[in-house]
Design a protein around this motif. Sequence first.
Motif, PDB file in Angstrom:
ATOM      1  N   ALA A 172       1.617  -5.134   3.243  1.00  0.00           N
ATOM      2  CA  ALA A 172       0.576  -5.805   4.037  1.00  0.00           C
ATOM      3  C   ALA A 172       0.649  -7.319   3.880  1.00  0.00           C
ATOM      4  CB  ALA A 172      -0.803  -5.292   3.629  1.00  0.00           C
TER       5      ALA A 172
ATOM      6  N   SER B 113      -4.504  -7.839  14.940  1.00  0.00           N
ATOM      7  CA  SER B 113      -4.929  -6.676  14.167  1.00  0.00           C
ATOM      8  C   SER B 113      -3.737  -6.144  13.367  1.00  0.00           C
ATOM      9  CB  SER B 113      -5.458  -5.623  15.133  1.00  0.00           C
ATOM     10  OG  SER B 113      -5.859  -4.505  14.410  1.00  0.00           O
ATOM     11  N   GLY B 114      -3.961  -5.884  12.080  1.00  0.00           N
ATOM     12  CA  GLY B 114      -2.889  -5.368  11.235  1.00  0.00           C
ATOM     13  C   GLY B 114      -2.017  -6.441  10.606  1.00  0.00           C
ATOM     14  N   SER B 115      -2.341  -7.720  10.831  1.00  0.00           N
ATOM     15  CA  SER B 115      -1.506  -8.797  10.293  1.00  0.00           C
ATOM     16  C   SER B 115      -1.755  -9.058   8.801  1.00  0.00           C
ATOM     17  CB  SER B 115      -1.723 -10.091  11.101  1.00  0.00           C
ATOM     18  OG  SER B 115      -3.083 -10.473  11.092  1.00  0.00           O
ATOM     19  N   GLY B 116      -2.843  -8.482   8.251  1.00  0.00           N
ATOM     20  CA  GLY B 116      -3.107  -8.621   6.818  1.00  0.00           C
ATOM     21  C   GLY B 116      -4.331  -9.459   6.474  1.00  0.00           C
ATOM     22  N   LYS B 117      -5.132  -9.799   7.460  1.00  0.00           N
ATOM     23  CA  LYS B 117      -6.302 -10.672   7.245  1.00  0.00           C
ATOM     24  C   LYS B 117      -7.285 -10.082   6.237  1.00  0.00           C
ATOM     25  CE  LYS B 117      -7.553 -10.645  11.611  1.00  0.00           C
ATOM     26  NZ  LYS B 117      -6.537  -9.709  12.146  1.00  0.00           N
ATOM     27  N   SER B 118      -7.670  -8.827   6.470  1.00  0.00           N
ATOM     28  CA  SER B 118      -8.654  -8.215   5.572  1.00  0.00           C
ATOM     29  C   SER B 118      -8.086  -8.034   4.174  1.00  0.00           C
ATOM     30  CB  SER B 118      -9.133  -6.865   6.133  1.00  0.00           C
ATOM     31  OG  SER B 118      -9.841  -7.073   7.331  1.00  0.00           O
ATOM     32  N   THR B 119      -6.808  -7.677   4.105  1.00  0.00           N
ATOM     33  CA  THR B 119      -6.157  -7.519   2.797  1.00  0.00           C
ATOM     34  C   THR B 119      -6.215  -8.838   2.019  1.00  0.00           C
ATOM     35  OG1 THR B 119      -4.676  -5.837   3.713  1.00  0.00           O
ATOM     36  CG2 THR B 119      -3.995  -6.886   1.653  1.00  0.00           C
TER      37      THR B 119
ATOM     38  N   TYR C  15       0.845  -1.198   0.000  1.00  0.00           N
ATOM     39  CA  TYR C  15       0.000   0.000   0.000  1.00  0.00           C
ATOM     40  C   TYR C  15       0.877   1.243   0.000  1.00  0.00           C
ATOM     41  CZ  TYR C  15      -4.145  -2.738   1.429  1.00  0.00           C
ATOM     42  OH  TYR C  15      -5.185  -3.618   1.499  1.00  0.00           O
TER      43      TYR C  15
HETATM   44  N1  LIG Z   1      -5.965   0.945   2.162  1.00  0.00           N
HETATM   45  C1  LIG Z   1      -4.835   0.885   2.863  1.00  0.00           C
HETATM   46  N2  LIG Z   1      -3.866   1.809   2.707  1.00  0.00           N
HETATM   47  C2  LIG Z   1      -2.713   1.733   3.394  1.00  0.00           C
HETATM   48  N3  LIG Z   1      -2.423   0.778   4.280  1.00  0.00           N
HETATM   49  C3  LIG Z   1      -3.365  -0.172   4.505  1.00  0.00           C
HETATM   50  C4  LIG Z   1      -4.616  -0.167   3.803  1.00  0.00           C
HETATM   51  N4  LIG Z   1      -5.338  -1.245   4.222  1.00  0.00           N
HETATM   52  C5  LIG Z   1      -4.575  -1.872   5.137  1.00  0.00           C
HETATM   53  N5  LIG Z   1      -3.393  -1.246   5.301  1.00  0.00           N
HETATM   54  C6  LIG Z   1      -2.295  -1.676   6.190  1.00  0.00           C
HETATM   55  O1  LIG Z   1      -1.934  -3.003   5.853  1.00  0.00           O
HETATM   56  C7  LIG Z   1      -1.709  -3.788   7.009  1.00  0.00           C
HETATM   57  C8  LIG Z   1      -2.683  -4.956   7.078  1.00  0.00           C
HETATM   58  O2  LIG Z   1      -4.004  -4.460   7.274  1.00  0.00           O
HETATM   59  P1  LIG Z   1      -5.286  -5.384   7.312  1.00  0.00           P
HETATM   60  O3  LIG Z   1      -5.256  -6.308   6.151  1.00  0.00           O
HETATM   61  O4  LIG Z   1      -6.477  -4.503   7.432  1.00  0.00           O
HETATM   62  O5  LIG Z   1      -5.069  -6.216   8.674  1.00  0.00           O
HETATM   63  P2  LIG Z   1      -6.110  -7.009   9.594  1.00  0.00           P
HETATM   64  O6  LIG Z   1      -7.366  -7.204   8.846  1.00  0.00           O
HETATM   65  O7  LIG Z   1      -5.399  -8.266   9.954  1.00  0.00           O
HETATM   66  O8  LIG Z   1      -6.303  -6.145  10.811  1.00  0.00           O
HETATM   67  C9  LIG Z   1      -1.825  -2.816   8.184  1.00  0.00           C
HETATM   68  O9  LIG Z   1      -0.550  -2.331   8.476  1.00  0.00           O
HETATM   69  C10 LIG Z   1      -2.697  -1.721   7.641  1.00  0.00           C
HETATM   70  O10 LIG Z   1      -2.442  -0.506   8.292  1.00  0.00           O
END
Ligand SMILES: Nc1ncnc2c1ncn2[C@@H]1O[C@H](COP(=O)(O)OP(=O)(O)O)[C@@H](O)[C@H]1O
Length: 234
Positions: free
Chosen positions: A25, A45-51, A17
């Motif tokens: 991520a 949290s922040g490990s990349g699950k949603s990504t 990102y």
């Molecule tokens: N749209 C975005 N722009 C910049 N950084 C992002 C974005 N989405 C997620 N991140 C970053 O990528 C990393 C993984 O995020 P995310 O996949 O949301 O983690 P999780 O779902 O495990 O909490 C985090 O460091 C987050 O801050």
Amino acid sequence: MADKDVLIQLNGIRKVYGDEAKTEALKGINLEIAEGDYIALRGRSGSGKSTLLNIIGGMDKPTEGEYIFRDIRVDRLSGKGLDEFRRANISFVFQQFALMMQYTVEENVELPLLFKKLSKKERQAIINEKLKKMGILRLKYKQVTKLSGGEQQRCAIARALAADSPLILADEPTGALDVTTGEEIMTVLDNLHKEGKTILLVTHDAKVAAHAERQLFLKDGRLVSEEESELMQN
Ligand SMILES: Nc1ncnc2c1ncn2[C@@H]1O[C@H](COP(=O)(O)OP(=O)(O)O)[C@@H](O)[C@H]1O
Ligand SMILES: [Mg+2]
């Protein structure tokens, strides 16, 4: 996994990102998901699950790597092609993004059916059947914003049932629900799995994760063992 067909193959998936201040991520995800798998994805949290879920769902594109779904090279799709892929193959049961909030329950469940060659009568029959199955037929003409969290989840699942897509993605499906409603939702996911759907859910809750047949752990953008994930119970 030898007796199951492969649904998804991820090879070296990276996601970066930002332009200047880059966040990596996902740092090279290799993963095989079989048809009919029931997987819980866990991690801090922040490990990349949603990504990872977003990339698998075709809502986001990887920076690098291959994403193969059956015989489709998803990482090479964009725009309309990606929209079509999503519509044909993926159902989301996400907490906030699953439903069109300003529309009624009926309109939400009808949406995936509008892309199939069905008459209005056929669509109505499917809508009523799925709403009945989820116990929300009486809410058919209600606006989604007026429903409780549990009712919204049921509506999202009714829509997933109507879409009849092979892959169901859920980001914290029980996160906003009380324990009883959460357990009911998990029973629905268990049944969908028994019907042959492939399910990938993100959860913080070890009890919810225990419903799945396979658990994956993300740490700082990498898949790791449970021990390395530091999420071990006790
Ligand atoms: N749209 C975005 N722009 C910049 N950084 C992002 C974005 N989405 C997620 N991140 C970053 O990528 C990393 C993984 O995020 P995310 O996949 O949301 O983690 P999780 O779902 O495990 O909490 C985090 O460091 C987050 O801050
Ligand atoms: Mg997340």
